[in-house]
Design an enzyme around this catalytic site. Structure first.
Site, PDB file in Angstrom:
ATOM      1  N   CYS A  92       0.857  -1.188   0.000  1.00  0.00           N
ATOM      2  CA  CYS A  92       0.000   0.000   0.000  1.00  0.00           C
ATOM      3  C   CYS A  92       0.886   1.228   0.000  1.00  0.00           C
ATOM      4  O   CYS A  92       1.872   1.286   0.738  1.00  0.00           O
ATOM      5  CB  CYS A  92      -0.889  -0.017   1.237  1.00  0.00           C
ATOM      6  SG  CYS A  92      -2.003   1.393   1.346  1.00  0.00           S
ATOM      7  N   HIS A 134      -9.204  -3.840  -1.646  1.00  0.00           N
ATOM      8  CA  HIS A 134      -8.175  -3.060  -0.940  1.00  0.00           C
ATOM      9  C   HIS A 134      -8.492  -1.564  -1.010  1.00  0.00           C
ATOM     10  O   HIS A 134      -8.447  -0.863   0.011  1.00  0.00           O
ATOM     11  CB  HIS A 134      -6.805  -3.363  -1.569  1.00  0.00           C
ATOM     12  CG  HIS A 134      -5.676  -2.550  -1.007  1.00  0.00           C
ATOM     13  ND1 HIS A 134      -4.640  -3.103  -0.305  1.00  0.00           N
ATOM     14  CD2 HIS A 134      -5.428  -1.208  -1.044  1.00  0.00           C
ATOM     15  CE1 HIS A 134      -3.810  -2.144   0.085  1.00  0.00           C
ATOM     16  NE2 HIS A 134      -4.254  -0.987  -0.372  1.00  0.00           N
ATOM     17  N   GLU A 135      -8.824  -1.084  -2.234  1.00  0.00           N
ATOM     18  CA  GLU A 135      -9.059   0.362  -2.391  1.00  0.00           C
ATOM     19  C   GLU A 135     -10.316   0.804  -1.668  1.00  0.00           C
ATOM     20  O   GLU A 135     -10.326   1.863  -1.027  1.00  0.00           O
ATOM     21  CB  GLU A 135      -9.111   0.736  -3.869  1.00  0.00           C
ATOM     22  CG  GLU A 135      -7.824   0.494  -4.643  1.00  0.00           C
ATOM     23  CD  GLU A 135      -6.586   1.045  -3.966  1.00  0.00           C
ATOM     24  OE1 GLU A 135      -6.668   2.080  -3.267  1.00  0.00           O
ATOM     25  OE2 GLU A 135      -5.510   0.432  -4.108  1.00  0.00           O
ATOM     26  N   HIS A 138     -10.045   1.496   1.975  1.00  0.00           N
ATOM     27  CA  HIS A 138      -9.541   2.830   2.350  1.00  0.00           C
ATOM     28  C   HIS A 138     -10.690   3.808   2.618  1.00  0.00           C
ATOM     29  O   HIS A 138     -10.553   4.714   3.442  1.00  0.00           O
ATOM     30  CB  HIS A 138      -8.661   3.403   1.237  1.00  0.00           C
ATOM     31  CG  HIS A 138      -7.249   2.903   1.220  1.00  0.00           C
ATOM     32  ND1 HIS A 138      -6.361   3.163   2.232  1.00  0.00           N
ATOM     33  CD2 HIS A 138      -6.565   2.180   0.305  1.00  0.00           C
ATOM     34  CE1 HIS A 138      -5.182   2.615   1.938  1.00  0.00           C
ATOM     35  NE2 HIS A 138      -5.282   2.004   0.777  1.00  0.00           N
TER      36      HIS A 138
HETATM   37 NI    NI Z   1      -3.667   1.052  -0.150  1.00  0.00          NI
END
Ligand code: NI
Length: 169
Positions: A92, A134-135, A138
């Site tokens: 990341c 994953h995104e 966030h």
């Molecule tokens: Ni990330």
């Protein structure tokens, strides 16, 4: 990692096609390309809005690798398809120089909008599904280390994968 803005739940976009949204996406594209990442979420550049970008070119040496099409995704919603999870190594841009083994749903439907407000609705698997999960994490204030089940599988990229030039994503 450690900046409290990365722990916030980001707010939805309520107006599409605005100069502000286009400028945000330009900043995000520049940042992702400069840092050689697979994806980026707006909170990673200090903007607490539900906007992510991602994309990975296909490996020309691997005919089975179709890559991930470059996508700008606003107000995403994720629906896992089934309960199967795969473990895979992630990095990341907000946790530079590190890698961890993270479980993600293998099969995923995601919906949302492009920056002009046109709907996006895709069913994906594997690496594409991993990048999106994953995104979108966030946007909910979750960095991947919180998803790691076995913290022995978390460490510095140069120790885990010596001699390999892996970017951060
Ligand atoms: Ni990330």
């Amino acid at each position: 990692m450690g900046d409290p803005r990365l722990l916030q739940v980001a707010a939805p976009i309520d107006r599409f096609g605005t100069p502000e949204l286009r400028a945000l996406l330009e900043d995000m594209r520049d940042t992702m390309h400069d840092l050689n990442g697979a994806g980026l979420a707006a909170p990673q550049i200090g903007v607490s809005l539900r906007v992510v970008i991602f994309g990975v070119p296909a490996d020309p040496d691997d005919p089975d690798d179709v890559g991930v099409p470059y996508t700008e995704l606003v107000n995403p919603t994720l629906t896992p398809l089934g309960k199967v999870m795969d473990e895979g190594w992630e990095g990341c841009l907000s946790v530079p120089g590190m890698r961890g083994l993270v479980p993600r749903y293998r099969d995923l439907r995601y919906t949302g909008f492009d920056p002009e407000g046109r709907p996006i609705d895709r069913t994906v698997s594997g690496f594409h599904a991993r990048v999106v999960q994953h995104e979108v994490d966030h946007l909910d204030g979750i960095l991947y280390p919180r998803r790691i089940r076995d913290l022995t599988q978390f460490g510095f990229t140069e120790e885990l994968f010596p001699g390999q030039d892996l970017g951060d994503d």
